[in-house]
Design a protein around this motif. Structure first.
Motif, PDB file in Angstrom:
ATOM      1  N   MET A 258      44.160  31.186 -87.489  1.00  0.00           N
ATOM      2  CA  MET A 258      44.534  31.366 -86.087  1.00  0.00           C
ATOM      3  C   MET A 258      46.049  31.274 -85.927  1.00  0.00           C
ATOM      4  SD  MET A 258      41.766  28.744 -84.457  1.00  0.00           S
ATOM      5  CE  MET A 258      42.394  27.460 -85.527  1.00  0.00           C
ATOM      6  N   THR A 259      46.569  32.077 -85.012  1.00  0.00           N
ATOM      7  CA  THR A 259      47.978  31.974 -84.633  1.00  0.00           C
ATOM      8  C   THR A 259      48.110  31.618 -83.153  1.00  0.00           C
ATOM      9  OG1 THR A 259      48.086  34.365 -84.254  1.00  0.00           O
ATOM     10  CG2 THR A 259      48.802  33.547 -86.427  1.00  0.00           C
ATOM     11  N   GLY A 260      47.007  31.306 -82.524  1.00  0.00           N
ATOM     12  CA  GLY A 260      47.027  30.909 -81.122  1.00  0.00           C
ATOM     13  C   GLY A 260      47.293  29.425 -80.971  1.00  0.00           C
ATOM     14  N   PHE A 261      48.563  29.047 -81.043  1.00  0.00           N
ATOM     15  CA  PHE A 261      48.961  27.648 -80.877  1.00  0.00           C
ATOM     16  C   PHE A 261      50.435  27.586 -80.530  1.00  0.00           C
ATOM     17  CE2 PHE A 261      49.401  28.589 -85.410  1.00  0.00           C
ATOM     18  CZ  PHE A 261      50.640  28.062 -85.740  1.00  0.00           C
ATOM     19  N   ASP A 262      50.882  26.438 -80.121  1.00  0.00           N
ATOM     20  CA  ASP A 262      52.284  26.201 -79.784  1.00  0.00           C
ATOM     21  C   ASP A 262      53.045  25.963 -81.092  1.00  0.00           C
ATOM     22  OD1 ASP A 262      54.761  25.223 -79.015  1.00  0.00           O
ATOM     23  OD2 ASP A 262      53.962  23.535 -77.865  1.00  0.00           O
ATOM     24  N   PHE A 263      53.731  26.995 -81.554  1.00  0.00           N
ATOM     25  CA  PHE A 263      54.411  26.927 -82.854  1.00  0.00           C
ATOM     26  C   PHE A 263      55.464  25.825 -82.884  1.00  0.00           C
ATOM     27  CE2 PHE A 263      52.176  30.745 -83.471  1.00  0.00           C
ATOM     28  CZ  PHE A 263      52.271  31.135 -84.795  1.00  0.00           C
ATOM     29  N   GLU A 264      56.256  25.729 -81.828  1.00  0.00           N
ATOM     30  CA  GLU A 264      57.308  24.719 -81.815  1.00  0.00           C
ATOM     31  C   GLU A 264      56.707  23.322 -81.759  1.00  0.00           C
ATOM     32  OE1 GLU A 264      61.119  23.189 -82.117  1.00  0.00           O
ATOM     33  OE2 GLU A 264      60.261  25.127 -82.632  1.00  0.00           O
ATOM     34  N   GLY A 265      55.628  23.157 -80.999  1.00  0.00           N
ATOM     35  CA  GLY A 265      54.965  21.858 -80.937  1.00  0.00           C
ATOM     36  C   GLY A 265      54.415  21.436 -82.287  1.00  0.00           C
ATOM     37  N   VAL A 266      53.785  22.375 -82.991  1.00  0.00           N
ATOM     38  CA  VAL A 266      53.245  22.074 -84.322  1.00  0.00           C
ATOM     39  C   VAL A 266      54.375  21.765 -85.291  1.00  0.00           C
ATOM     40  CG1 VAL A 266      52.055  23.098 -86.323  1.00  0.00           C
ATOM     41  CG2 VAL A 266      51.066  23.303 -84.021  1.00  0.00           C
ATOM     42  N   ARG A 267      55.456  22.537 -85.213  1.00  0.00           N
ATOM     43  CA  ARG A 267      56.596  22.265 -86.103  1.00  0.00           C
ATOM     44  C   ARG A 267      57.130  20.859 -85.880  1.00  0.00           C
ATOM     45  NH1 ARG A 267      61.515  21.555 -86.251  1.00  0.00           N
ATOM     46  NH2 ARG A 267      61.869  21.991 -84.059  1.00  0.00           N
ATOM     47  N   LYS A 268      57.316  20.479 -84.623  1.00  0.00           N
ATOM     48  CA  LYS A 268      57.867  19.155 -84.321  1.00  0.00           C
ATOM     49  C   LYS A 268      56.910  18.036 -84.694  1.00  0.00           C
ATOM     50  CE  LYS A 268      61.029  20.376 -80.585  1.00  0.00           C
ATOM     51  NZ  LYS A 268      61.289  20.274 -79.143  1.00  0.00           N
ATOM     52  N   ASP A 269      55.624  18.268 -84.506  1.00  0.00           N
ATOM     53  CA  ASP A 269      54.632  17.217 -84.707  1.00  0.00           C
ATOM     54  C   ASP A 269      54.201  17.049 -86.164  1.00  0.00           C
ATOM     55  OD1 ASP A 269      53.217  15.165 -83.551  1.00  0.00           O
ATOM     56  OD2 ASP A 269      51.943  16.449 -82.334  1.00  0.00           O
TER      57      ASP A 269
ATOM     58  N   GLU B 256      43.410  10.971 -85.882  1.00  0.00           N
ATOM     59  CA  GLU B 256      44.612  10.918 -85.052  1.00  0.00           C
ATOM     60  C   GLU B 256      45.424  12.205 -85.185  1.00  0.00           C
ATOM     61  OE1 GLU B 256      48.823  10.620 -84.558  1.00  0.00           O
ATOM     62  OE2 GLU B 256      47.924  10.424 -86.552  1.00  0.00           O
ATOM     63  N   ALA B 257      45.593  12.691 -86.405  1.00  0.00           N
ATOM     64  CA  ALA B 257      46.340  13.931 -86.614  1.00  0.00           C
ATOM     65  C   ALA B 257      45.582  15.112 -86.029  1.00  0.00           C
ATOM     66  CB  ALA B 257      46.601  14.143 -88.101  1.00  0.00           C
ATOM     67  N   ARG B 258      44.268  15.111 -86.160  1.00  0.00           N
ATOM     68  CA  ARG B 258      43.453  16.198 -85.601  1.00  0.00           C
ATOM     69  C   ARG B 258      43.617  16.257 -84.082  1.00  0.00           C
ATOM     70  NH1 ARG B 258      38.703  19.059 -87.492  1.00  0.00           N
ATOM     71  NH2 ARG B 258      39.369  18.128 -89.446  1.00  0.00           N
ATOM     72  N   GLU B 259      43.614  15.103 -83.451  1.00  0.00           N
ATOM     73  CA  GLU B 259      43.777  15.045 -81.997  1.00  0.00           C
ATOM     74  C   GLU B 259      45.138  15.607 -81.579  1.00  0.00           C
ATOM     75  OE1 GLU B 259      44.197  11.426 -78.893  1.00  0.00           O
ATOM     76  OE2 GLU B 259      42.361  11.385 -80.111  1.00  0.00           O
ATOM     77  N   ARG B 260      46.176  15.264 -82.334  1.00  0.00           N
ATOM     78  CA  ARG B 260      47.509  15.785 -82.031  1.00  0.00           C
ATOM     79  C   ARG B 260      47.553  17.303 -82.190  1.00  0.00           C
ATOM     80  NH1 ARG B 260      51.582  14.203 -85.565  1.00  0.00           N
ATOM     81  NH2 ARG B 260      50.117  13.266 -87.015  1.00  0.00           N
ATOM     82  N   LEU B 261      46.920  17.801 -83.259  1.00  0.00           N
ATOM     83  CA  LEU B 261      46.926  19.243 -83.504  1.00  0.00           C
ATOM     84  C   LEU B 261      46.156  19.988 -82.419  1.00  0.00           C
ATOM     85  CD1 LEU B 261      47.683  21.658 -85.252  1.00  0.00           C
ATOM     86  CD2 LEU B 261      45.618  21.217 -86.602  1.00  0.00           C
ATOM     87  N   VAL B 262      45.007  19.481 -82.043  1.00  0.00           N
ATOM     88  CA  VAL B 262      44.181  20.152 -81.032  1.00  0.00           C
ATOM     89  C   VAL B 262      44.970  20.332 -79.736  1.00  0.00           C
ATOM     90  CG1 VAL B 262      42.139  19.857 -79.557  1.00  0.00           C
ATOM     91  CG2 VAL B 262      41.959  19.509 -82.031  1.00  0.00           C
ATOM     92  N   ARG B 263      45.811  19.389 -79.389  1.00  0.00           N
ATOM     93  CA  ARG B 263      46.630  19.510 -78.174  1.00  0.00           C
ATOM     94  C   ARG B 263      47.563  20.718 -78.222  1.00  0.00           C
ATOM     95  NH1 ARG B 263      47.116  13.559 -78.306  1.00  0.00           N
ATOM     96  NH2 ARG B 263      49.102  13.799 -79.383  1.00  0.00           N
TER      97      ARG B 263
ATOM     98  N   MET C 258      46.826  23.597 -79.791  1.00  0.00           N
ATOM     99  CA  MET C 258      46.067  24.833 -79.943  1.00  0.00           C
ATOM    100  C   MET C 258      45.861  25.503 -78.592  1.00  0.00           C
ATOM    101  SD  MET C 258      45.800  24.754 -83.180  1.00  0.00           S
ATOM    102  CE  MET C 258      44.863  26.263 -83.395  1.00  0.00           C
ATOM    103  N   ALA C 259      45.770  26.836 -78.612  1.00  0.00           N
ATOM    104  CA  ALA C 259      45.408  27.570 -77.402  1.00  0.00           C
ATOM    105  C   ALA C 259      44.012  27.127 -76.969  1.00  0.00           C
ATOM    106  CB  ALA C 259      45.439  29.068 -77.678  1.00  0.00           C
ATOM    107  N   GLU C 260      43.741  27.218 -75.702  1.00  0.00           N
ATOM    108  CA  GLU C 260      42.468  26.731 -75.147  1.00  0.00           C
ATOM    109  C   GLU C 260      41.259  27.238 -75.931  1.00  0.00           C
ATOM    110  OE1 GLU C 260      39.978  24.542 -72.996  1.00  0.00           O
ATOM    111  OE2 GLU C 260      42.135  24.502 -72.627  1.00  0.00           O
ATOM    112  N   GLY C 261      41.233  28.522 -76.259  1.00  0.00           N
ATOM    113  CA  GLY C 261      40.092  29.099 -76.967  1.00  0.00           C
ATOM    114  C   GLY C 261      39.945  28.652 -78.404  1.00  0.00           C
ATOM    115  N   ASN C 262      40.958  27.999 -78.950  1.00  0.00           N
ATOM    116  CA  ASN C 262      40.919  27.545 -80.351  1.00  0.00           C
ATOM    117  C   ASN C 262      40.699  26.043 -80.485  1.00  0.00           C
ATOM    118  OD1 ASN C 262      41.344  30.141 -81.319  1.00  0.00           O
ATOM    119  ND2 ASN C 262      43.569  29.924 -81.275  1.00  0.00           N
ATOM    120  N   ARG C 263      40.707  25.317 -79.387  1.00  0.00           N
ATOM    121  CA  ARG C 263      40.643  23.855 -79.467  1.00  0.00           C
ATOM    122  C   ARG C 263      39.326  23.341 -80.032  1.00  0.00           C
ATOM    123  NH1 ARG C 263      43.871  22.557 -73.845  1.00  0.00           N
ATOM    124  NH2 ARG C 263      45.903  23.132 -74.704  1.00  0.00           N
TER     125      ARG C 263
END
Length: 196
Positions: A147-158, A61-68, A70-75
């Motif tokens: 990797m730094t290709g992800f939504d930083f604010e989304g990861v922080r909130k989630d 469940e947490a992995r699925e949330r994190l993948v959302r 991530m940048a497309e190329g990192n998913r």
């Protein structure tokens, strides 16, 4: 002059180590992560502040949330890695300073009373620790895919809170098929080092 570290260890940690893009399904155990941390915790930080925090993403469940996030190329990489770590900087690291820096316990209030100062120091020192962490993963015979290709604010909130700033996401495991891109060039010594 040669290095003291054995050439095989130099290769493992640096020369042959690469950012992995695919992984086998061999699990990364809690014991391996503990051994990595128990090694890299000795890397230096200013005032021994050790602001790095590690969030291990193990559940589906947490992995699925994190993948959302991530940048497309990192998913795909993040979805299939045996273990994923979210590395963050604890902006309230100063609360631990009286115990971590007993030589000058007042550093908590003298140097780090203001949040913007803490955030800058936490970011720099946690980035140092993130580098140690990557080398520690390699020392465990594993590959890291930072990797730094992800939504930083989304990861922080989630995954974190307002007191933690995400730095990077690191996929960890044994490298899989076609794990490596061709090695990119590096700058020469004379292009980097200046003697004054």
């Amino acid at each position: 002059m040669s290095l003291v570290l054995d050439p095989a260890a130099q290769d493992l940690l640096f020369r042959e180590a690469r950012t992995a893009n695919t992984f086998t399904d061999e699990p990364v155990t809690e014991e391996q992560v503990q051994a990595i941390y128990d090694l890299v915790k000795y890397g230096p930080t200013a005032f021994n502040q050790t602001p790095l925090r590690i969030t291990l993403v193990r559940s589906a469940e947490a992995r699925e949330r994190l993948v959302r996030h991530m940048a497309e190329g990192n998913r795909a990489k993040t979805a299939t890695a045996p273990l994923v770590a979210v590395l963050s900087a604890d902006n309230e690291f100063h609360e631990e300073l009286p115990a971590l820096f007993p030589a000058f316990p007042q550093a908590k209030d003298v140097f780090f009373a203001e949040r913007p100062v803490r955030e800058g120091s936490a970011a720099m020192n946690a980035a140092l620790q993130a580098a140690y962490f990557i080398v520690g993963v390699r020392a465990a015979g594993l590959a890291a895919g930072p990797m730094t290709g992800f939504d930083f604010e989304g990861v922080r909130k989630d995954f974190l809170d307002d007191d933690h700033t995400p730095l990077m996401v690191v996929n960890i495991g044994k490298p899989g098929p076609d794990a490596w891109y061709p090695r990119s060039p590096r700058l020469a010594y004379e292009d980097v080092v200046t003697t004054v």
